[in-house]
Design a protein around this motif. Sequence first.
Motif, PDB file in Angstrom:
ATOM      1  N   LYS A 283       0.824  -1.221   0.000  1.00  4.84           N
ATOM      2  CA  LYS A 283       0.000   0.000   0.000  1.00  4.84           C
ATOM      3  C   LYS A 283       0.851   1.260   0.000  1.00  4.84           C
TER       4      LYS A 283
ATOM      5  N   VAL B  59       6.651   1.035  -3.803  1.00  4.21           N
ATOM      6  CA  VAL B  59       6.710   0.747  -5.229  1.00  4.21           C
ATOM      7  C   VAL B  59       7.946  -0.115  -5.458  1.00  4.21           C
TER       8      VAL B  59
ATOM      9  N   PRO C 191      12.747  -1.050  -2.118  1.00  4.21           N
ATOM     10  CA  PRO C 191      11.598  -0.446  -2.794  1.00  4.21           C
ATOM     11  C   PRO C 191      11.366   0.994  -2.377  1.00  4.21           C
ATOM     12  N   LEU C 192      10.787   1.763  -3.304  1.00  4.62           N
ATOM     13  CA  LEU C 192      10.485   3.152  -3.052  1.00  4.62           C
ATOM     14  C   LEU C 192       9.370   3.232  -2.019  1.00  4.62           C
ATOM     15  N   ARG C 193       9.593   3.990  -0.983  1.00  9.23           N
ATOM     16  CA  ARG C 193       8.573   4.173   0.060  1.00  9.23           C
ATOM     17  C   ARG C 193       7.979   5.570  -0.128  1.00  9.23           C
ATOM     18  N   LEU C 194       6.716   5.596  -0.474  1.00  8.58           N
ATOM     19  CA  LEU C 194       6.096   6.848  -0.854  1.00  8.58           C
ATOM     20  C   LEU C 194       5.905   7.751   0.349  1.00  8.58           C
TER      21      LEU C 194
ATOM     22  N   TYR D 230       2.650   9.692  -7.203  1.00  8.41           N
ATOM     23  CA  TYR D 230       3.007   8.479  -7.946  1.00  8.41           C
ATOM     24  C   TYR D 230       1.786   7.917  -8.683  1.00  8.41           C
TER      25      TYR D 230
ATOM     26  N   TYR E 253      -2.427   1.780  -6.834  1.00  3.00           N
ATOM     27  CA  TYR E 253      -3.725   1.281  -6.395  1.00  3.00           C
ATOM     28  C   TYR E 253      -4.570   2.432  -5.888  1.00  3.00           C
TER      29      TYR E 253
ATOM     30  N   ASP F 202      -6.037   2.582  -3.125  1.00  2.00           N
ATOM     31  CA  ASP F 202      -5.785   2.839  -1.705  1.00  2.00           C
ATOM     32  C   ASP F 202      -4.305   3.053  -1.421  1.00  2.00           C
ATOM     33  N   LYS F 203      -3.544   3.443  -2.422  1.00  2.00           N
ATOM     34  CA  LYS F 203      -2.123   3.720  -2.206  1.00  2.00           C
ATOM     35  C   LYS F 203      -1.996   4.872  -1.214  1.00  2.00           C
ATOM     36  N   ASP F 204      -1.020   4.763  -0.350  1.00  3.09           N
ATOM     37  CA  ASP F 204      -0.908   5.758   0.715  1.00  3.09           C
ATOM     38  C   ASP F 204       0.562   6.044   0.993  1.00  3.09           C
ATOM     39  N   ASP F 205       0.817   7.181   1.620  1.00  2.51           N
ATOM     40  CA  ASP F 205       2.169   7.499   2.056  1.00  2.51           C
ATOM     41  C   ASP F 205       2.536   6.600   3.233  1.00  2.51           C
ATOM     42  N   SER F 206       3.796   6.236   3.304  1.00  4.24           N
ATOM     43  CA  SER F 206       4.246   5.381   4.395  1.00  4.24           C
ATOM     44  C   SER F 206       4.113   6.120   5.724  1.00  4.24           C
ATOM     45  N   LYS F 207       3.517   5.430   6.699  1.00  6.81           N
ATOM     46  CA  LYS F 207       3.386   6.026   8.040  1.00  6.81           C
ATOM     47  C   LYS F 207       4.452   5.483   8.985  1.00  6.81           C
TER      48      LYS F 207
END
Lengths: 179, 376
Positions: A37, A40, B11-14, B27, B150, B152-157
């Motif tokens: 979630k 990427v 992996p890239l963590r948004l 993204y 997706y 429900d894509k979200d920023d990493s908390k």
Amino acid sequence: MTTPNGSPAWVRANDFTTYGGHLSKRNYQDIPIINPKTDVSAEALCRLAADLAAVQRTAFFAALTFSPADPSHPSVTNVRLMTGITSTPYTGNAPPTGYPSVAYQSTGYYIVTFATSYADPFLVSGALDLQVAQASAFKSGVSMSTTVERINAYTWRVRTFTSSTAAATTATTVHAMFQ
Amino acid sequence: MSGFGALCPLPLRLGGDAETGLSASQYCRIAADVLACLQTSPFAAFRVTSAVMTAYRGWNGCGLAHAPTIALVTGSTYSYTWPETWEDDAGVEHAVNIQSVRVTPMSSVLVTARVEITAPNQIQITGAPTCCVTVWGGGLERTLSDYGAYADKDDSKTEVVPYAWSAYRALQDARGSAYTQSSSGLVHIENLVLARGHAARWRDGERVACNANPATASEMLPDWQTVLGVAPRAGDTTEDIRSRCAAKFAFTLGPTRQVVDDAIAALLGRFFVKVWREHSEDLSSPPALTYWPGENPGPAAYDLGGGAWLSERSRIFVEVTPIADADQVQFNSRIDALQEMLDLSLPAWETWSWGSNADGGFVLDEDLLDEGTMGP
């Protein structure tokens, strides 16, 4: 200020490495993504980069619509460029900055001229080299045909004809796209 | 969180700020726009002069080396044939599947061209050996999930500050002033390597925790699918499977009002509007169609034996968004999953329906009357 990699899309010189792709791209230590979630993966980034590289090779640089006003210069009613869009009509021989001119030559004969280079939003310039054009013309009650000719990398001729007689004819509307 | 650089490998963590990060919404916008452009982008555009290729641009590459082969068929008809497959920059092969062609002759006089798609990888053009050609149909069928995007894509908390950076600073502090804190040299390299190792272990732990919940599972998602009995459907994306597993898992807490609402929202995603409960909880004011033998007998036609037992109270209505034709497949898949989930999870005495307006009732027709309902 950050300068983006590579060239603007209309130069068609970028490949997927420009966008961060790499044949051996992988997550650090080959560990899968932590949270789908919020993360990427290397695979998704490479897929995005490869697809964007493909798209930028063939994307149209320009699509425009003009209304001929023979023997005057046509009214250009809509222009969509990779660098900007305008729906404010302008007279073909007096385009606003950054938009192409469309000049009347003779009945059903126009020359579309772009700038030799354009800059992207990051002010990176790229030379324009248009290789392919498509055109179509409309006039109520008349079957119209069009032809194009490339003069140079940024200049094209567009001609409109009555299909049945092959006579050069002023259309009501002409649509043209350039790659 | 910053998603780039030595202290935050893939992996890239948004998340993160505008200068050092990439947010989930950014993204997803990138992914959506690439998908949009891909769907209308031509596969190839080329120019021929007297049936000789003079310029070629295609998804498979720019330059004459990537151009189709030209052959004279007969008279003024030439064929243009690509290989059956082409390889993208990532080395993946795709089938050439030409769907649409546009030809404009190049001439100072009228020339009429006729074009025909004669094979998935071949076109024939008659009457215009000098022309511009644009072709659509490169065989790239994509969804957003191919790009890891997706709804429900979200920023990493969790990794708001890169784990490796926190570990790096901790190592510098632990080593004290006897060690240089310069961002170059052997000490820096050793700190960086150790920090990335610590970060990898922290990420490992977080990954285990995420896989313990089907809503955030990746490697363990197939196992969750098996455990929860979530059947695969044609066209499923990873997002679809994850949302169905999450919705079903939520019901393990029992079909409370909150669980039901949350599960439906999670399953339907962007198609979800609201869950309506049409009648109040005031037991002294029963809804109109409430019947039970002896107290309030119903019509004989409603009697299945022992008298009519009916109540509208335990009924939910799921309001969904009106959908575009392009969303029909995914929408139908979600509604199928909704029916299965509620059928299995709700008590036998609770009924439900869905529609795109809040009037309740039932959906009459999908093609002509969209998802609007007709009430009683």
